[in-house]
Design a protein around this motif. Structure first.
Motif, PDB file in Angstrom:
ATOM      1  N   UNK A 103     135.004  57.310  42.124  1.00 52.53           N
ATOM      2  CA  UNK A 103     134.768  55.996  41.559  1.00 52.53           C
ATOM      3  C   UNK A 103     133.577  55.434  42.318  1.00 52.53           C
TER       4      UNK A 103
ATOM      5  N   UNK B  80     131.100  53.161  43.591  1.00 49.70           N
ATOM      6  CA  UNK B  80     130.743  51.751  43.756  1.00 49.70           C
ATOM      7  C   UNK B  80     129.225  51.587  43.761  1.00 49.70           C
TER       8      UNK B  80
ATOM      9  N   UNK C  95     126.653  43.486  42.259  1.00 49.92           N
ATOM     10  CA  UNK C  95     128.033  43.169  42.628  1.00 49.92           C
ATOM     11  C   UNK C  95     128.863  42.843  41.398  1.00 49.92           C
ATOM     12  N   UNK C  96     128.275  42.070  40.512  1.00 47.75           N
ATOM     13  CA  UNK C  96     129.024  41.662  39.326  1.00 47.75           C
ATOM     14  C   UNK C  96     129.211  42.820  38.364  1.00 47.75           C
TER      15      UNK C  96
ATOM     16  N   UNK D  35     129.453  45.980  38.887  1.00 50.15           N
ATOM     17  CA  UNK D  35     130.414  47.000  39.309  1.00 50.15           C
ATOM     18  C   UNK D  35     131.792  46.732  38.743  1.00 50.15           C
ATOM     19  N   UNK D  36     132.268  45.517  38.947  1.00 51.50           N
ATOM     20  CA  UNK D  36     133.632  45.248  38.489  1.00 51.50           C
ATOM     21  C   UNK D  36     133.720  45.312  36.974  1.00 51.50           C
TER      22      UNK D  36
ATOM     23  N   UNK E 122     133.828  48.970  36.079  1.00 50.44           N
ATOM     24  CA  UNK E 122     135.141  49.494  36.453  1.00 50.44           C
ATOM     25  C   UNK E 122     136.177  49.144  35.408  1.00 50.44           C
TER      26      UNK E 122
ATOM     27  N   UNK F 293     138.297  51.690  33.250  1.00 48.90           N
ATOM     28  CA  UNK F 293     139.747  51.715  33.402  1.00 48.90           C
ATOM     29  C   UNK F 293     140.430  51.568  32.057  1.00 48.90           C
TER      30      UNK F 293
ATOM     31  N   UNK G 208     139.262  41.182  32.626  1.00 47.86           N
ATOM     32  CA  UNK G 208     140.316  41.650  33.518  1.00 47.86           C
ATOM     33  C   UNK G 208     141.685  41.497  32.891  1.00 47.86           C
TER      34      UNK G 208
ATOM     35  N   UNK H 230     142.058  44.400  30.710  1.00 49.29           N
ATOM     36  CA  UNK H 230     142.330  45.579  31.532  1.00 49.29           C
ATOM     37  C   UNK H 230     143.783  45.615  31.966  1.00 49.29           C
TER      38      UNK H 230
END
Lengths: 298, 317, 263
Positions: free
Chosen positions: A35, A37, A227-228, A230-231, A234, A238, A275, A278
């Motif tokens: 994964x 980063x 930074x933003x 990445x999530x 992810x 996911x 999120x 997710x």
């Protein structure tokens, strides 16, 4: 009706962005079970690289199409170099270790690269709006759509088709699929997994950087964009299932449309939508929409 | 006896730390206070880490504890520091309990990602909530201590001693937990949870308990930090905050209790120093240290320490 | 007549349209040693998995010591006195043999109520003593300080079974205890296992492919074929049964084993 159409377009644009950003990540995870980063770093370098390219190229009276091409090339070159350096320099040192350890290593790499960006480009922000302007707008009924956005959607669609086709129909793509399925068996069949890893990582890096370049005209290229991203990446991966390109596409579409709906109808939920989706998906399908889980034999 | 010796050593350390504050400058005390508050969160991470669960979302509990303190202070006028800490911890523990039903089903990467997602959900909600100050956050009331309202240096000292007290108590209790069946089963769980289940112990109950404990500790840490800093904002729930806790855990080693606080102190000190001297290179320093730690400390440093600790903790007195 | 320790009635398991087990009715008196034979895919492991709670039966009932355990989770069944060992030894690789046994003893002794696992200390004199006893009983005491991951296969198996015995079960199911063991060592291994189990008055059901082992150690043999029991009697009777010889143990059966559908 207008709102529905606006939601659709906005959703597709956002989905295109998410997909482009997520596809490199899911590829790397699928093949190498890492994964990554540092994917955020690829994106950042791509964006900054594009910003520099735009700064150099546009406003000189040169043909605009060349500008787009330059952006893409610069980004991919950066991705290539970065990917190689990372994979050959750091990643290979920790192959075979715990999955989580590998994530932490990529996290370390990300932190280092964040400051490298500052060293190279400083802390200021770069405006790269020229390509956006150059592309112009289209009137569809009462809505004004940006050609750049439409181009974005097409680019994402092309990418989806190309990668799916490449995986299924090219020899290399099939090698990759074999490694994704079962690394040990693939190696036993003589596939040079080491090389596959490097190539995959580099491709993933280039895709990530390309994502950054494509998005650069739409955002303020400044510190913290990685930074933003990445999530977000992810979350899409996911939802779709790690290693699944179809999954990344479907995941990006779901999140894109939901978020667009939120922005237009319930703005308070905008940031939380991805999120929330997710968490919901994982509740029903613990490993994402498109992944089969291997049960453990006792 | 090993146990008693440890308690004596620990108490002396704590007493020394408490006394030292009387002669140290204010900024050192502030730094230590925040460091130890963060140490609590790291301790919660360690509880999970020993069982093989790496949480990338402890910031969720940290933020809940912090906002709980800020909100209770603002809405009810309650200012007693100890009460606020306990409320912060309780709020976070409650959320951990609820969230645990989902989270306890996952392991490894998915556990990390889901925990991250949950903390980002809170972030998203807070940023979009105007009444809570959105990205600016809002200020925390000045705490009182059993009716006494200290100011300036006295306030610093009072907070510091409170943090020391809470951390010491937490350290003792967590140490005892590590010697209990639930705590000591961390390694067997990580090794082979099917076996644990077939021996008769409910794995999900074990993990759920660890989640609640880590939530409680995270919440108390956040509550203390909120009072120390005097301000809360959504960034406390951002994934980079969780990342910092993970970083400290790797540095400290996931095996035992005291290193959590020492590691936290070191981290906070280096951070202050780096920010003052070379703010441009802070992340690079962080990343490099992390990388070196992972590469050059023996494979599975955390697990190695955990093993030694496990043996010692589980030795008959 | 004393009631049987294990009573299985009309047990069956379906996975969609695939019938893994059907119409299994078996009654096992206490302290009997039962061998279970059958080719791969015949339903033996499904049978064990259902009794130990790893699988929920589609039909039928299972009674242990008169109590219904059908469909209960494995940890509950373990706490009631039924234990099992595994085809692939399930041990804690990063702990030593002694620590493995201590862990097993501690887990079995821990109260199973809500907070039982917190208030009970892990290492108590009783669980340590139990661990020592078990190491002696299974003759692996000399390996006590070796990390479980480094153990030879035979010792792993003994550890696995020893851990299963930690909670003083009255019924133990062994899933291929000698699998992966060389022919010369199978006998001795089985000898140690059976001696230990008999020492504790445990009723044993063991799945085995080696007919000589079955002949030597089982008082009674169940033969599985195509998901159900086709023969049930003394070792001699079952192994001598014509159908059993044709389908399971005879040479032509062995050669044909590759064509039997795998579950």
């Amino acid at each position: 009706m207008l709102t529905a159409f606006a939601i659709l377009i906005d959703g597709l644009v956002y989905a295109a962005y998410l997909f482009i950003v997520a596809i490199g990540l899911t590829l790397i995870f699928g093949v190498m079970k890492i994964l990554n980063v540092a994917h955020g770093s690829f994106y950042t370098f791509g964006a900054y690289g594009a910003a520099s390219a735009v700064g150099i190229y546009f406003d000189r009276g040169l043909p605009e199409a060349g500008g787009f091409l330059l952006m893409a090339l610069v980004a991919m070159a950066l991705g290539l170099v970065l990917g190689l350096v990372l994979e050959r320099g750091i990643m290979w040192l920790v192959y075979g270790r715990d999955e989580v350890v590998m994530v932490l290593v990529t996290y370390a790499a990300f932190l280092i690269l964040e400051d490298v960006v500052i060293l190279v480009w400083g802390t200021g922000s770069y405006a790269t709006y020229q390509p956006l302007l150059a592309a112009g707008n289209i009137e569809v009924g009462e809505l004004t759509l940006s050609n750049y956005d439409l181009g974005l959607i097409m680019a994402a669609a092309l990418l989806a088709v190309a990668s799916y086709g490449a995986l299924k129909y090219t020899r290399y793509g099939r090698l990759l699929t074999a490694v994704i399925f079962d690394r040990e068996t693939a190696a036993a069949f003589g596939i040079n997994v080491r090389v596959v890893y490097t190539v995959t990582f580099v491709i993933g890096a280039m895709l990530g950087a390309l994502g950054g370049a494509i998005m650069a005209p739409k955002i303020a290229v400044t510190l913290g964009i990685g930074v933003e991203v990445i999530v977000l990446a992810f979350a899409v991966v996911a939802i779709g299932g790690m290693g699944s390109i179809e999954g990344a596409l479907v995941g990006a579409l779901i999140v894109g449309i939901c978020r667009a709906a939120a922005v237009h109808l319930l703005p308070q939920l905008e940031l939380f939508v991805i999120y929330g989706v997710m968490a919901l998906v994982l509740l029903i399908r613990p490993y994402g929409l498109f992944v089969r889980v291997q049960p453990r034999k006792i | 006896m090993a146990g008693q010796g440890r308690i004596v050593a620990g108490s002396s350390l704590v007493a020394a730390a408490a006394a030292a504050a009387l002669v140290l400058p204010g900024w050192v005390i502030s730094l230590a206070t925040i460091a130890f508050a963060n140490g609590l969160v790291v301790l919660g991470l360690i509880v999970l880490w020993r069982a093989g669960l790496v949480s990338f979302g402890q910031a969720l509990y940290y933020c809940i504890g912090a906002y709980a303190v800020a909100l209770v202070g603002r809405w009810t006028g309650l200012t007693d520091a100890l009460v606020l800490v306990l409320m912060g911890g309780a709020a976070a523990a409650l959320v951990a309990f609820g969230v645990g039903f989902l989270l306890a089903r996952y392991r490894e990467i998915f556990f990390a990602m889901l925990s991250l997602a949950l903390s980002m959900i809170l972030y998203g909600l807070l940023v979009k909530t105007e009444s809570l100050g959105s990205t600016d956050g809002f200020a925390v009331i000045v705490p009182t201590f059993f009716g006494y309202a200290p100011h300036q240096r006295e306030l610093l000292l009072a907070l510091y001693w409170l943090v020391l007290a809470v951390c010491s108590l937490a350290a003792l209790l967590v140490g005892a937990y590590f010697r209990s069946v639930g705590g000591a089963l961390a390694i067997p769980l990580r090794d082979n949870e099917i076996r644990v289940e077939f021996l008769g112990m409910s794995v999900s109950r074990l993990i759920h308990t660890k989640l609640v404990i880590s939530g409680l500790l995270g919440g108390m840490g956040g509550a203390l930090a909120a009072m120390a800093v005097g301000h809360v904002d959504p960034n406390m729930s951002y994934w980079t905050t969780s990342g910092e806790f993970v970083f400290i855990t790797i540095l400290s080693g996931a095996g035992s209790v005291v290193p959590a606080f020492i590691g936290s102190l070191v981290f906070e000190s280096v951070r202050s120093f780096a920010f003052a001297v070379l703010p441009q290179l802070w992340q690079m320093l962080l990343g490099s240290v992390l990388l070196l730690t992972i590469l050059f400390l023996p494979q599975g440093l955390g697990s190695l320490i955990a093993r030694m600790r496990w043996r010692r903790n589980t030795e008959a007195p | 007549m004393k009631s049987p320790i294990l009573q299985v009635m009309d047990l069956g398991k379906r996975f969609g349209s695939l019938v893994a087990a059907r119409d299994i009715t078996v009654s096992v008196p206490a302290q009997q040693t039962v061998g279970v034979i059958g080719s791969n895919g015949a339903g033996k492991t499904t049978f064990i998995n259902m009794i130990t709670g790893h699988l929920r039966p589609s039909e039928g009932t299972i009674q242990f010591e008169g109590r219904d355990i059908t469909g209960l989770p494995s940890r509950t069944i373990t706490a009631m006195g039924v234990s099992r060992s595994f085809q692939v030894a399930q041990i804690f690789p990063s702990l030593t043999v002694f620590e493995n046994m201590c862990a097993a003893a501690a887990i079995c002794r821990a109260p199973k109520d809500f907070l039982g696992h917190i208030r009970t200390p892990f290492r108590s004199p009783e669980s340590v003593a139990e661990a020592e006893t078990l190491l002696e009983l299974f003759q692996i005491a000399r390996y006590r300080n070796r990390f479980a991951v480094t153990l030879p296969q035979g010792v792993r198996k003994l550890l696995d079974i020893g851990m299963a015995v930690a909670g003083s079960p009255r019924l133990v199911l062994l899933d291929e205890p000698t699998s992966g063991i060389s022919i010369e060592e199978k006998f001795d291994l089985m000898q140690v296992i059976m001696l230990a189990l008999r020492n504790r008055n445990i009723t044993v059901l063991f799945v085995e492919h080696d007919m000589e082992i079955v002949e030597r150690f089982a008082e009674r043999v169940l033969a599985f074929y195509d998901g159900t029991v086709i023969a049930d009697g003394t070792a001699a009777a079952t192994l001598g049964d014509a159908r059993v010889q044709t389908l399971i143990s005879g040479p032509r059966a062995k050669a044909a084993a590759g064509t039997v559908a795998d579950v």
